[in-house]
Structure formats: structure tokens, C-alpha cells
Design an enzyme around this catalytic site. Structure first.
Site, PDB file in Angstrom:
ATOM      1  N   CYS A 129       0.724  -1.180  -0.094  1.00 35.94           N
ATOM      2  CA  CYS A 129       0.172   0.034  -0.074  1.00 35.94           C
ATOM      3  C   CYS A 129       0.691   1.200   0.072  1.00 35.94           C
ATOM      4  O   CYS A 129       0.567   2.177  -0.892  1.00 35.94           O
ATOM      5  CB  CYS A 129      -0.983  -0.026   1.466  1.00 35.94           C
ATOM      6  N   HIS A 238      -3.176   6.235   4.548  1.00 31.05           N
ATOM      7  CA  HIS A 238      -1.597   6.376   4.908  1.00 31.05           C
ATOM      8  C   HIS A 238      -1.069   7.715   4.129  1.00 31.05           C
ATOM      9  O   HIS A 238      -1.510   8.212   3.152  1.00 31.05           O
ATOM     10  CB  HIS A 238      -0.869   5.290   4.240  1.00 31.05           C
TER      11      HIS A 238
HETATM   12  C1  2RA Z   1       0.929  -2.001   6.896  1.00 32.36           C
HETATM   13  N1  2RA Z   1       1.708  -1.757   4.448  1.00 32.36           N
HETATM   14  O1  2RA Z   1       0.346  -0.867   6.613  1.00 32.36           O
HETATM   15  C2  2RA Z   1       1.296  -2.770   5.449  1.00 32.36           C
HETATM   16  C3  2RA Z   1       0.747  -3.972   5.214  1.00 32.36           C
HETATM   17  N2  2RA Z   1      -0.631  -3.678   4.816  1.00 32.36           N
HETATM   18  O2  2RA Z   1       1.027  -2.744   7.698  1.00 32.36           O
END
Ligand code: 2RA
Length: 332
Positions: A129, A238
């Protein structure tokens, strides 16, 4: 004639998101089959008004005929079952890290490198991601100016660790003394510079994913990437602070023009109006949002930018479904 689609890991956080995206994007599905381990097999999941029973994942069912099999069940399950499905002629789109760096396995972000899919059948890897949103934002700028070096710090939501982590943050928000099981210490009111395991070089696996997946997606091992990945007490979305040094001298206004006209990107950049993307504002959407674009004060070839996306959607489920759409649209 609609598609026969299977989802392996259908009851997990990303698996459920995959079903939501398949429905939202109105993929023409004639038959949907759901697979999981013993723990969840036999339960039912609703899809388009129908209750679908979750089947037990076995070698045998992977040999059945599917147009596409979406996997989001961890690397071990993908390692065992994806090759069986591919050997039976099925196209597998795997969200785990299992196959991402395997030579000959395409690692795909449809806005960036769809051409790699031409004439391909077999296992296709969905990138991590934190990698996906960064390469979506940087790809059009790389085309214009050529990237030399990326320095990125991430601020990653707990949903990246699954349902248990979401629950842990909720519990700690209600009770500060609630124990931490998912993370090495409390996540509530904290930030943890540790995602996945540490490598002997001091980087975590998550940070090394951003390095090597980025190089593979751009097919360019000369792009230097330095990553620090951090878990923060946010549920979904994120965020990334990205610094890029280009080959050519970039222009901020031209960058904004390029990003505004790039597929999958929404420019949110007007500091005077406090306009910049944040996780809460982008939650449950599929675009990659870019703001805070500014030139380095000392290096004329350096640009900083802020990149935010929903980690379960564009960071996983939507990217996987967009790979199906790219293959169907271009008859790849
Ligand atoms: C996380 N990118 O954010 C890693 C796995 N999804 O924990």
C-alpha cells in the site's frame, strides 16, 4: 458473458474491501466464489443481495476455472495456493508480498505500468500500500523530470495491520491501560517507527518493500529510495512525506499542472486556504491525493510533497480490481 471471480481471504479486512470495490465498480460478475481457512469456511458473506457461503480453501478448488482470483490471505497461503491456481490457467492477483520481487512476476499499478501485463497470464503481484500511493504520485513527474533519489517518511494507519489493530486502537482510546498485543508498545497517543520486521541493515521489511518495489515498478534500479515507515494512531489512510531529487530542474507550477492532469491523482495544494490532503478527508475514496508541493530551499532539483491515500482501497483492494479492469479493457 460475465466473469467468474474468486476471492481468497474473503473475510479479512482487505478481502471484504475487495468485495465492496467489485460491487461499487460494477464489474460484470456471473459467479463469485469466496474462500477462506477452516476458521471462516461455512460462514456467509452478502454480495449484491445474495448470501454467498465461504468455501474451504483447498488445492482442488484452486484447480477450478476462474477468470480472476483475488488473493489477500497472507504470503504463506499465496505461496501454496497461487501456483496451483495459475497452473490451472487462472489469473491470480495477489495482495501479499509473496511474489512481488519474483523475477517474471508483474508488479502492477495500473496508472504506472499496465504495459507489463500485455500477453501475460499467471500470478500478478499487487504492490504494498505505501508503495502504490507513492508511485502513483511520482510516476508523471518521473516521466517529465527523471527521478534520481527519493526520501520518504510514512505515517501509516493501523488498518494496515488488520482488524485486530483497529480494535486495539479503539480499546486503548477508551482505556489507556488496555494492553498492546499487535504493536511493540501502545499506539494510542503514540507513533511507532517499526512496521514489519527489522533487517540486519537497520531498515524494516516495510521500508525495504518501498525501495525494491519502486525500482521494479519503474524498471529502474538506479532510483535510490530511502524510507522510514511509521505507524500512527489513525484508523484508515496512509500519509507520506516525500522528497524527490530529479535529474532535471523541476518547476512547481508545472508539477501542479502535470499532477492535476494525471490519472488517479487529485491535487489538494493551496496553503493559504489550509488546503492539503489528510487521511480523514480521503477515507473511502480511490484517488491518490497530493499537496504541500514546494521546492527544496538549497537544492534546485529537489521537491517535497505530501501524499495521502486510503490504504485499504487504492493501497490494496481497488488497485487489485483496477488490474482486472485494465486486463479486461485492453483485452490483455
Ligand atoms: C501496513 N503496508 O500498513 C502494511 C501492510 N498492509 O501494515
Amino acid at each position: 458473458m460475465g466473469l467468474i471471480v474468486g476471492v481468497v481471504g474473503a473475510t479479512g479486512a482487505v478481502g471484504r474491501k475487495m468485495l465492496q470495490i467489485l460491487d461499487e465498480r460494477k464489474l460484470p460478475i456471473d459467479r463469485l466464489r469466496l474462500f477462506a481457512s477452516e476458521k471462516s469456511a461455512g460462514t456467509t458473506v452478502s454480495f449484491r443481495g445474495e448470501e454467498i457461503q465461504v468455501e474451504l480453501l483447498t488445492d482442488e478448488v484452486m484447480k477450478d476455472t476462474f477468470d480472476y482470483l483475488l488473493f489477500s490471505a497472507g504470503g504463506g497461503v499465496s505461496e501454496k495456493f497461487a501456483p496451483i491456481a495459475a497452473a490451472a490457467g487462472n489469473i491470480v492477483i495477489d495482495n501479499s508480498s509473496q511474489w512481488r520481487m519474483t523475477e517474471g512476476i508483474p508488479l502492477i499499478v495500473p496508472e504506472v505500468n499496465p504495459h507489463v501485463l500485455k500477453g501475460y497470464r499467471g500470478i500478478i503481484a499487487n504492490p504494498n500500500c505505501s508503495t502504490i500511493q507513492m508511485v502513483v504520485a511520482l510516476s508523471p513527474l518521473h516521466k517529465r523530470y527523471g527521478m534520481k533519489r527519493i526520501v520518504v517518511s510514512t505515517y501509516q494507519a493501523v488498518s494496515g495491520s488488520g482488524f485486530k489493530a483497529i480494535q486495539e486502537l479503539e480499546n486503548q482510546t477508551k482505556d489507556e491501560n488496555h494492553p498492546n498485543e499487535v504493536y511493540t508498545r501502545k499506539i494510542f497517543g503514540n507513533c511507532i517507527p517499526h512496521i514489519d520486521v527489522f533487517n540486519e541493515n537497520g531498515f524494516t521489511k516495510e521500508e525495504l518493500k518501498m525501495v525494491y518495489e519502486t525500482q521494479k515498478i519503474f524498471d529502474n534500479k538506479d532510483i535510490q529510495v530511502n524510507a522510514t515507515t511509521v505507524r500512527i494512531p489513525v484508523y484508515y489512510g496512509h500519509s507520506e512525506s516525500v522528497y524527490v531529487e530529479f535529474e532535471e530542474t523541476p518547476d512547481v507550477n508545472e508539477i501542479k499542472e502535470i499532477l492535476s492532469n494525471s490519472e488517479g491523482i487529485v491535487l489538494m495544494d493551496n496553503p493559504e486556504e489550509n488546503c492539503y490532503p489528510t487521511p480523514l478527508e480521503v477515507e473511502n475514496t480511490d484517488a491518490t491525493y497530493v499537496g504541500r508541493i514546494r521546492k527544496d530551499l538549497f537544492n534546485p532539483k529537489g521537491i517535497s510533497l505530501w501524499v495521502v491515500a486510503d490504504n485499504l482501497r487504492k493501497g490494496a483492494a481497488t488497485n487489485a480490481v483496477q488490474i482486472i479492469e485494465a486486463m479486461e479493457k485492453n483485452n490483455l
